[in-house]
Scaffold this motif. Structure first.
Motif, short mmCIF file in Angstrom:
data_model
loop_
_atom_site.label_atom_id
_atom_site.label_comp_id
_atom_site.label_asym_id
_atom_site.label_seq_id
_atom_site.Cartn_x
_atom_site.Cartn_y
_atom_site.Cartn_z
N UNK A 241 -16.25 -25.36 -41.97
CA UNK A 241 -15.84 -25.99 -40.72
C UNK A 241 -15.41 -27.41 -41.03
N UNK A 242 -14.10 -27.69 -40.91
CA UNK A 242 -13.56 -29.01 -41.26
C UNK A 242 -14.04 -29.45 -42.63
N UNK A 243 -14.03 -28.51 -43.57
CA UNK A 243 -14.39 -28.81 -44.96
C UNK A 243 -15.86 -28.78 -45.27
N UNK A 244 -16.71 -28.59 -44.26
CA UNK A 244 -18.16 -28.56 -44.46
C UNK A 244 -18.66 -27.12 -44.47
N UNK A 245 -19.55 -26.83 -45.39
CA UNK A 245 -20.10 -25.49 -45.50
C UNK A 245 -20.84 -25.11 -44.22
N UNK A 246 -20.48 -23.95 -43.64
CA UNK A 246 -21.09 -23.51 -42.38
C UNK A 246 -21.67 -22.11 -42.50
N UNK A 247 -21.90 -21.66 -43.73
CA UNK A 247 -22.52 -20.35 -43.92
C UNK A 247 -21.84 -19.56 -45.03
N UNK A 248 -22.61 -18.68 -45.64
CA UNK A 248 -22.08 -17.85 -46.71
C UNK A 248 -22.94 -16.61 -46.86
N UNK A 249 -22.44 -15.62 -47.60
CA UNK A 249 -23.21 -14.43 -47.91
C UNK A 249 -23.49 -14.39 -49.40
N UNK A 250 -24.51 -13.64 -49.77
CA UNK A 250 -24.85 -13.45 -51.18
C UNK A 250 -24.01 -12.32 -51.76
N UNK A 251 -23.56 -12.46 -52.99
CA UNK A 251 -22.83 -11.41 -53.69
C UNK A 251 -21.72 -10.82 -52.82
N UNK A 252 -20.74 -11.63 -52.42
CA UNK A 252 -19.68 -11.13 -51.54
C UNK A 252 -18.85 -10.05 -52.22
N UNK A 253 -18.32 -9.15 -51.42
CA UNK A 253 -17.43 -8.10 -51.91
C UNK A 253 -16.12 -8.16 -51.15
N UNK A 254 -15.05 -7.67 -51.76
CA UNK A 254 -13.74 -7.61 -51.11
C UNK A 254 -13.18 -6.20 -51.28
N UNK A 255 -12.96 -5.51 -50.16
CA UNK A 255 -12.36 -4.19 -50.21
C UNK A 255 -10.85 -4.35 -50.37
N UNK A 256 -10.29 -3.82 -51.44
CA UNK A 256 -8.86 -3.97 -51.70
C UNK A 256 -8.07 -2.71 -51.41
N UNK A 257 -8.75 -1.61 -51.11
CA UNK A 257 -8.07 -0.34 -50.84
C UNK A 257 -7.59 -0.25 -49.41
N UNK A 258 -7.07 0.90 -49.01
CA UNK A 258 -6.59 1.09 -47.64
C UNK A 258 -7.73 1.04 -46.63
N UNK A 259 -7.42 0.55 -45.44
CA UNK A 259 -8.44 0.45 -44.39
C UNK A 259 -7.78 0.63 -43.03
N UNK A 260 -8.61 0.92 -42.05
CA UNK A 260 -8.18 1.02 -40.66
C UNK A 260 -9.33 0.54 -39.78
N UNK A 261 -9.00 0.14 -38.55
CA UNK A 261 -10.00 -0.37 -37.61
C UNK A 261 -9.89 0.42 -36.31
N UNK A 262 -11.03 0.83 -35.76
CA UNK A 262 -11.07 1.56 -34.49
C UNK A 262 -11.59 0.65 -33.39
N UNK A 263 -10.89 0.60 -32.25
CA UNK A 263 -11.31 -0.21 -31.10
C UNK A 263 -11.15 0.61 -29.82
N UNK A 264 -11.78 0.13 -28.76
CA UNK A 264 -11.57 0.70 -27.44
C UNK A 264 -11.67 -0.41 -26.41
N UNK A 265 -11.65 -0.05 -25.13
CA UNK A 265 -11.67 -1.07 -24.10
C UNK A 265 -13.01 -1.80 -24.03
N UNK A 266 -14.02 -1.28 -24.69
CA UNK A 266 -15.31 -1.96 -24.76
C UNK A 266 -15.42 -2.89 -25.95
N UNK A 267 -14.41 -2.94 -26.80
CA UNK A 267 -14.41 -3.87 -27.94
C UNK A 267 -14.03 -5.25 -27.41
N UNK A 268 -14.95 -6.19 -27.51
CA UNK A 268 -14.73 -7.48 -26.86
C UNK A 268 -15.05 -8.63 -27.78
N UNK A 269 -14.46 -9.78 -27.48
CA UNK A 269 -14.79 -11.03 -28.09
C UNK A 269 -14.70 -11.00 -29.60
#
Length: 439
Positions: A307-335
């Protein structure tokens, strides 16, 4: 907490208001804004709410807020006329609720003491009396099990996704009676149907944790197996992003051919948890938070949030999925789930499938304790660095209406949107060998 939280939309269920289904920060206690002389509890609450509306509001409403305060002060005076010096706090609740409605910002509303208690339990991962089951509408009632929370009373009773609730203690099922049994902690016998076969289950609501972390499953795909990462909420008292990165690591270890992120019914939570979760799929994201005090820049990469260059949180041992992906949503998916889906679309990372989302995806809200209740108030709106505003709602790349017909399919063991997500993986993009743009 320093990171913005996103809560869900007010027009949905009352539980959305209670459980924190919008975008926000938890506020600290607010110094009283007392008028001169004797101030009743009702007037004190009204003063505090309006101080916040005047000084903290950062949404997009164009309503004259000073005029709004004057108009609703008159209404409060009328309500409290019989006892102006001792008017109870609760007398102000309907006045304040009406005033927030008149503000014209669906993200801002008043939480009654009951709503606020439930909301705090959801945010902190605390306990509340519950069955631990989510229901979808069929035949005019919320009667089809769409989700069972792991470790809940519903799971122990044997309820499963797709079960149809037919009776309660031998009488015709109604959602109102189920809710009444929950509120009383009453043991009931549910008559249900599973894949056309009758069954009876005994269940008792109990005080249990509201923590509902992401979970992993696998479904057949055209090549191997696709991983399904279900994210039911971005609340749960923290740990959502860490869990998402861990599950991505498990999917990689299992050799998944693609990943489907299921955000259906996810009504929001912590924007920090959402951002760090997105970073398991998108190498980098940047956002501007715009308020009356200027802009603040958020940068997220590899599970780390600045946040404006200041650390505001992190996870341990991060992973990055590089393969194909898709996201499912509906009218109840909010914010927050709308933020997630938009970031995937903006990065052209993969298709979003389902329905137009709830429509609270462009602001952040803060919850301020006020009296025995709380005020949820929009304090920020968001844009990309190039000025592109975040959309109010997300329009899927592949539109698939979710209605009573699809709920009925679920009772037969068919999840048509999930199947469409699996099919979409075959044409979804992948990240290159150098996703972070470094030599």
């Amino acid at each position: 907490m320093n990171a913005p939280y996103t809560l869900t939309a007010r027009p949905f269920l009352r539980v959305a208001r209670a459980a924190g289904l919008t975008a926000l920060l938890l506020g600290g206690s607010l110094a009283p804004a007392r008028a001169q002389g004797v101030v009743s509890p009702a007037q004190d609450l009204f003063n505090r709410v309006n101080q916040l509306i005047q000084n903290e509001y950062g949404g997009l409403s164009g309503v004259d807020r000073a005029a709004l305060t004057r108009e609703y002060q008159t209404r409060l005076d009328n309500v409290c006329a019989p006892a102006p010096d001792t008017c109870a706090e609760a007398k102000a609740y309907p006045v304040v609720e009406a005033e927030l409605t008149a503000l014209g910002d669906e993200h801002s509303f008043f939480q009654t003491p009951e709503d606020y208690r439930d909301f705090r339990a959801s945010v902190t991962g605390g306990n509340r009396l519950q069955f631990g089951v989510k229901l979808g509408a069929l035949d005019g009632q919320n009667r089809v099990v769409t989700e069972v929370v792991p470790g809940s009373a519903a799971e122990e009773a044997g309820l499963r996704r797709g079960d149809v609730l037919l009776t309660i203690d031998g009488k015709a099922y109604t959602y109102e009676n189920l809710r009444a049994a929950r509120e009383k902690g009453q043991t009931i016998t549910l008559g249900a149907e599973r894949l056309g076969q009758p069954l009876a289950l005994t269940i008792t609501a109990r005080e249990s944790s509201t923590v509902d972390l992401p979970r992993l499953s696998f479904v057949p795909a055209s090549t191997g197996q696709a991983a399904v990462i279900r994210i039911p909420t971005f609340l749960s008292g923290g740990g959502v992003a860490q869990r998402v990165h861990d599950l991505v690591g498990q999917a990689q270890a299992r050799g998944a051919s693609g990943v489907i992120v299921d955000l259906r019914g996810n009504t929001g939570g912590s924007l920090a948890e959402c951002d760090s979760s997105v970073s398991a799929f998108v190498p980098n994201l940047t956002r501007l938070a715009r308020s009356a005090d200027g802009n603040a820049r958020t940068v997220v990469s590899r599970g780390t949030r600045l946040e404006d260059g200041r650390l505001a949180g992190s996870v341990r041992n991060p992973n990055l999925w590089s393969g194909p992906m898709a996201v499912l949503v509906d009218e109840g998916s909010a914010s927050c789930s709308e933020f997630f889906a938009f970031e995937i679309q903006y990065a052209r990372r993969g298709p979003v499938l389902g329905e137009q989302t709830a429509g609270v995806g462009n602001t952040a809200t803060r919850v301020f304790p006020v009296g025995e209740g709380a005020l949820q108030l929009t304090i920020l709106n968001y844009a990309k660095p190039d000025g592109t505003p975040y959309p109010v709602s997300v329009t899927p790349d592949v539109v698939r209406e979710q209605n009573e017909a699809t709920t009925r399919e679920l009772t037969r063991g068919v999840d048509s949107l999930l199947s469409a997500g699996v099919d979409a993986l075959s044409g979804a993009p992948t990240l290159g060998l150098n996703p972070f743009g470094r030599p």
